[in-house]
Scaffold this active site. Structure first.
Site, PDB file in Angstrom:
ATOM      1  N   ASP A   1      -9.362   7.702   7.313  1.00  0.00           N
ATOM      2  CA  ASP A   1      -9.407   8.272   5.956  1.00  0.00           C
ATOM      3  C   ASP A   1      -9.196   7.161   4.938  1.00  0.00           C
ATOM      4  O   ASP A   1      -8.119   6.578   4.859  1.00  0.00           O
ATOM      5  CB  ASP A   1      -8.293   9.316   5.793  1.00  0.00           C
TER       6      ASP A   1
ATOM      7  N   TYR B   1      -8.848   3.134  -2.941  1.00  0.00           N
ATOM      8  CA  TYR B   1      -7.945   2.294  -2.128  1.00  0.00           C
ATOM      9  C   TYR B   1      -8.410   0.839  -2.091  1.00  0.00           C
ATOM     10  O   TYR B   1      -7.662  -0.032  -1.649  1.00  0.00           O
ATOM     11  CB  TYR B   1      -7.818   2.823  -0.692  1.00  0.00           C
TER      12      TYR B   1
ATOM     13  N   LYS C   1     -13.590   9.092  -0.361  1.00  0.00           N
ATOM     14  CA  LYS C   1     -13.411  10.016  -1.495  1.00  0.00           C
ATOM     15  C   LYS C   1     -13.953   9.404  -2.771  1.00  0.00           C
ATOM     16  O   LYS C   1     -13.782   8.204  -3.023  1.00  0.00           O
ATOM     17  CB  LYS C   1     -11.914  10.321  -1.693  1.00  0.00           C
TER      18      LYS C   1
ATOM     19  N   HIS D   1     -11.896  13.382  -4.981  1.00  0.00           N
ATOM     20  CA  HIS D   1     -10.499  12.970  -4.773  1.00  0.00           C
ATOM     21  C   HIS D   1      -9.490  13.855  -5.522  1.00  0.00           C
ATOM     22  O   HIS D   1      -8.462  14.239  -4.973  1.00  0.00           O
ATOM     23  CB  HIS D   1     -10.352  11.500  -5.203  1.00  0.00           C
TER      24      HIS D   1
HETATM   25  N1  LIG Z   1      -6.131  12.652  -1.160  1.00  0.00           N
HETATM   26  C1  LIG Z   1      -5.098  12.087  -1.734  1.00  0.00           C
HETATM   27  O1  LIG Z   1      -4.873  12.232  -2.942  1.00  0.00           O
HETATM   28  C2  LIG Z   1      -4.168  11.271  -0.934  1.00  0.00           C
HETATM   29  C3  LIG Z   1      -4.516  10.928   0.356  1.00  0.00           C
HETATM   30  N2  LIG Z   1      -3.673  10.177   1.129  1.00  0.00           N
HETATM   31  C4  LIG Z   1      -4.105   9.865   2.512  1.00  0.00           C
HETATM   32  O2  LIG Z   1      -3.078  10.259   3.421  1.00  0.00           O
HETATM   33  C5  LIG Z   1      -2.686   9.134   4.208  1.00  0.00           C
HETATM   34  C6  LIG Z   1      -1.232   9.239   4.609  1.00  0.00           C
HETATM   35  O3  LIG Z   1      -0.413   9.389   3.478  1.00  0.00           O
HETATM   36  P1  LIG Z   1       0.648   8.282   3.016  1.00  0.00           P
HETATM   37  O4  LIG Z   1       0.891   8.488   1.564  1.00  0.00           O
HETATM   38  O5  LIG Z   1       0.171   6.980   3.431  1.00  0.00           O
HETATM   39  O6  LIG Z   1       1.986   8.732   3.693  1.00  0.00           O
HETATM   40  P2  LIG Z   1       2.531   9.038   5.180  1.00  0.00           P
HETATM   41  O7  LIG Z   1       3.240  10.334   5.090  1.00  0.00           O
HETATM   42  O8  LIG Z   1       1.479   8.852   6.198  1.00  0.00           O
HETATM   43  O9  LIG Z   1       3.642   7.934   5.341  1.00  0.00           O
HETATM   44  C7  LIG Z   1       3.361   6.564   5.397  1.00  0.00           C
HETATM   45  C8  LIG Z   1       4.690   5.827   5.342  1.00  0.00           C
HETATM   46  O10 LIG Z   1       5.492   6.212   6.446  1.00  0.00           O
HETATM   47  C9  LIG Z   1       5.793   5.083   7.248  1.00  0.00           C
HETATM   48  N3  LIG Z   1       5.635   5.530   8.651  1.00  0.00           N
HETATM   49  C10 LIG Z   1       4.483   5.770   9.307  1.00  0.00           C
HETATM   50  N4  LIG Z   1       4.726   6.158  10.567  1.00  0.00           N
HETATM   51  C11 LIG Z   1       6.066   6.165  10.716  1.00  0.00           C
HETATM   52  C12 LIG Z   1       6.921   6.472  11.805  1.00  0.00           C
HETATM   53  N5  LIG Z   1       6.423   6.824  12.990  1.00  0.00           N
HETATM   54  N6  LIG Z   1       8.261   6.370  11.616  1.00  0.00           N
HETATM   55  C13 LIG Z   1       8.752   6.001  10.411  1.00  0.00           C
HETATM   56  N7  LIG Z   1       7.994   5.705   9.341  1.00  0.00           N
HETATM   57  C14 LIG Z   1       6.656   5.776   9.495  1.00  0.00           C
HETATM   58  C15 LIG Z   1       4.800   4.010   6.871  1.00  0.00           C
HETATM   59  O11 LIG Z   1       5.380   2.730   7.004  1.00  0.00           O
HETATM   60  P3  LIG Z   1       4.608   1.428   7.582  1.00  0.00           P
HETATM   61  O12 LIG Z   1       3.196   1.486   7.120  1.00  0.00           O
HETATM   62  O13 LIG Z   1       5.398   0.313   6.963  1.00  0.00           O
HETATM   63  O14 LIG Z   1       4.753   1.491   9.076  1.00  0.00           O
HETATM   64  C16 LIG Z   1       4.531   4.327   5.403  1.00  0.00           C
HETATM   65  O15 LIG Z   1       5.536   3.767   4.594  1.00  0.00           O
HETATM   66  C17 LIG Z   1      -2.994   7.959   3.275  1.00  0.00           C
HETATM   67  O16 LIG Z   1      -2.985   6.719   3.949  1.00  0.00           O
HETATM   68  C18 LIG Z   1      -4.321   8.379   2.711  1.00  0.00           C
HETATM   69  O17 LIG Z   1      -5.330   8.124   3.658  1.00  0.00           O
HETATM   70  C19 LIG Z   1      -2.444   9.794   0.651  1.00  0.00           C
HETATM   71  C20 LIG Z   1      -2.062  10.075  -0.630  1.00  0.00           C
HETATM   72  C21 LIG Z   1      -2.896  10.846  -1.537  1.00  0.00           C
HETATM   73  O1  LIG Z   2      -3.567   7.945  -2.374  1.00  0.00           O
HETATM   74  C1  LIG Z   2      -4.353   8.696  -2.944  1.00  0.00           C
HETATM   75  O2  LIG Z   2      -5.345   9.119  -2.357  1.00  0.00           O
HETATM   76  C2  LIG Z   2      -4.101   9.107  -4.319  1.00  0.00           C
HETATM   77  O3  LIG Z   2      -4.893   9.761  -4.917  1.00  0.00           O
HETATM   78  C3  LIG Z   2      -2.805   8.736  -4.932  1.00  0.00           C
HETATM   79  O4  LIG Z   2      -2.517   7.446  -4.714  1.00  0.00           O
HETATM   80  C4  LIG Z   2      -2.763   8.969  -6.418  1.00  0.00           C
HETATM   81  O5  LIG Z   2      -3.846   8.336  -7.011  1.00  0.00           O
HETATM   82  C5  LIG Z   2      -1.466   8.517  -6.964  1.00  0.00           C
HETATM   83  O6  LIG Z   2      -0.468   8.667  -6.306  1.00  0.00           O
HETATM   84  C6  LIG Z   2      -1.424   7.941  -8.290  1.00  0.00           C
HETATM   85  O7  LIG Z   2      -0.107   7.738  -8.664  1.00  0.00           O
END
Ligand SMILES: NC(=O)C1=CN([C@@H]2O[C@H](COP(=O)(O)OP(=O)(O)OC[C@H]3O[C@@H](n4cnc5c(N)ncnc54)[C@H](OP(=O)(O)O)[C@@H]3O)[C@@H](O)[C@H]2O)C=CC1
Ligand SMILES: O=C(O)C(=O)[C@@H](O)[C@H](O)C(=O)CO
Length: 277
Positions: free
Chosen positions: A46, A51, A76, A109
């Site tokens: 994803d 990004y 997205k 998005h």
């Molecule tokens: N559509 C949208 O608006 C959005 C979409 N997304 C999507 O969702 C994905 C995931 O969301 P995200 O915000 O990254 O958050 P997550 O809930 O996936 O958490 C990621 C964080 O948790 C830590 N982590 C991961 N695995 C573990 C574990 N097993 N134990 C402890 N800590 C852990 C990572 O640290 P480290 O990397 O240091 O290991 C990182 O800091 C994004 O990467 C993106 O693709 C996210 C936000 C908004």
């Molecule tokens: O991570 C994503 O996909 C997002 O849309 C978010 O980062 C969002 O843009 C945000 O958190 C801005 O503060």
């Protein structure tokens, strides 16, 4: 190698229930992170134009030698490209960066309701879908009211709604609306960004009892609710840990106990008011 369960989307396309997210993975680190994930067995990635790492994802995919039909790639459309013509141009640019012939899933998005462009944008996604350039189209951060307009005025029912979702933000209304309309719910920040949730006593107790980690228990909760999950990690041991969630199950009482952590606890923006880019 472990095979990830698939969800059949409303157009018959199969989507892995577990994927790998790359938000906040710097472009220079993305190729290595995606390679680590592919080596661990993930086949769904994803990303998003916002990004800034679509090209690095594309390099990792190309170098992996894994056939396109074994992968499931989501990207997205960013906010600044909403609108019919802008969306078609943005899609072309993403596909060039990703180096793909055909995308698996394209999402709007954010709805940006104040701009009122998401219906025109959706029409462009429908064109890309009808033209066969993307296997499934969907939305992200859409509340039921936004989805209602898409359902009323569009021709294609979104296949997926990707929203913030974890035990602090269970999103019962969104999940119920999605389910009622055959839309798969995909959880972003499924680990609530790896913060306090993973130290919650109920999560830790459950993990200890099952001989698993807190993150694995939370991911299992999602899978058993039927959510698609896309945890992100740049730590290879966590990438593997987050994939190793198919050899155990939570009891219904465990699922309910995690759901009881619900507190409207957003870590990200409110989709009704978020307006950036
Ligand atoms: N559509 C949208 O608006 C959005 C979409 N997304 C999507 O969702 C994905 C995931 O969301 P995200 O915000 O990254 O958050 P997550 O809930 O996936 O958490 C990621 C964080 O948790 C830590 N982590 C991961 N695995 C573990 C574990 N097993 N134990 C402890 N800590 C852990 C990572 O640290 P480290 O990397 O240091 O290991 C990182 O800091 C994004 O990467 C993106 O693709 C996210 C936000 C908004
Ligand atoms: O991570 C994503 O996909 C997002 O849309 C978010 O980062 C969002 O843009 C945000 O958190 C801005 O503060």
């Amino acid at each position: 190698m472990t095979s990830v369960p698939v969800l059949k989307l409303n157009n018959g396309v199969e989507m892995p229930q577990l994927g790998f997210g790359v938000f906040q993975v710097p472009p220079a680190e993305t190729k290595a992170a995606v390679k680590t994930a592919l080596d661990a067995g993930y086949r769904s990635i994803d990303t998003a134009t916002a990004y800034g790492n679509e090209a690095a994802v594309g390099e990792a995919l190309a170098e992996s030698g894994i056939a396109a039909d074994e992968l499931f790639i989501t990207t997205k459309l960013w906010n600044s490209s909403q609108g019919y013509d802008e969306t078609l141009r943005a899609f072309d640019s993403s596909m060039t960066d990703l180096g793909l012939e055909r995308l698996d899933l394209y999402l709007i998005h954010w709805p940006l309701p104040a701009r009122d462009k998401y219906l025109d944008t959706w029409k462009a996604l429908e064109k890309l879908y009808v033209d066969g350039r993307v296997r499934a189209i969907g939305v992200s951060n859409f509340q039921p009211a936004h989805l209602r307009r898409v359902l009323d005025e569009g021709n294609v029912v979104p296949a997926v709604n990707q929203v913030e979702l974890h035990p602090y933000l269970v999103q019962a209304d969104v999940r119920a609306f999605d389910a009622e309309h055959g839309i798969a719910t995909e959880a972003w920040s499924p680990l609530a960004k790896g913060g306090a949730l993973l130290s919650e006593p109920v999560v830790m107790r459950t993990a200890e009892r099952l001989g698993r980690t807190p993150a694995q228990v939370v991911l299992r909760w999602h899978l058993q609710l039927g959510n698609v999950v896309i945890p992100k990690s740049v730590t290879p041991s966590r990438v593997a840990e987050n994939f190793d969630v198919f050899g155990f199950t939570l009891a219904d009482a465990d699922v309910a106990a995690l759901s009881a952590l619900d507190r409207d606890g957003r870590t990200g923006p409110d989709p009704d008011t978020f307006d950036l880019g």
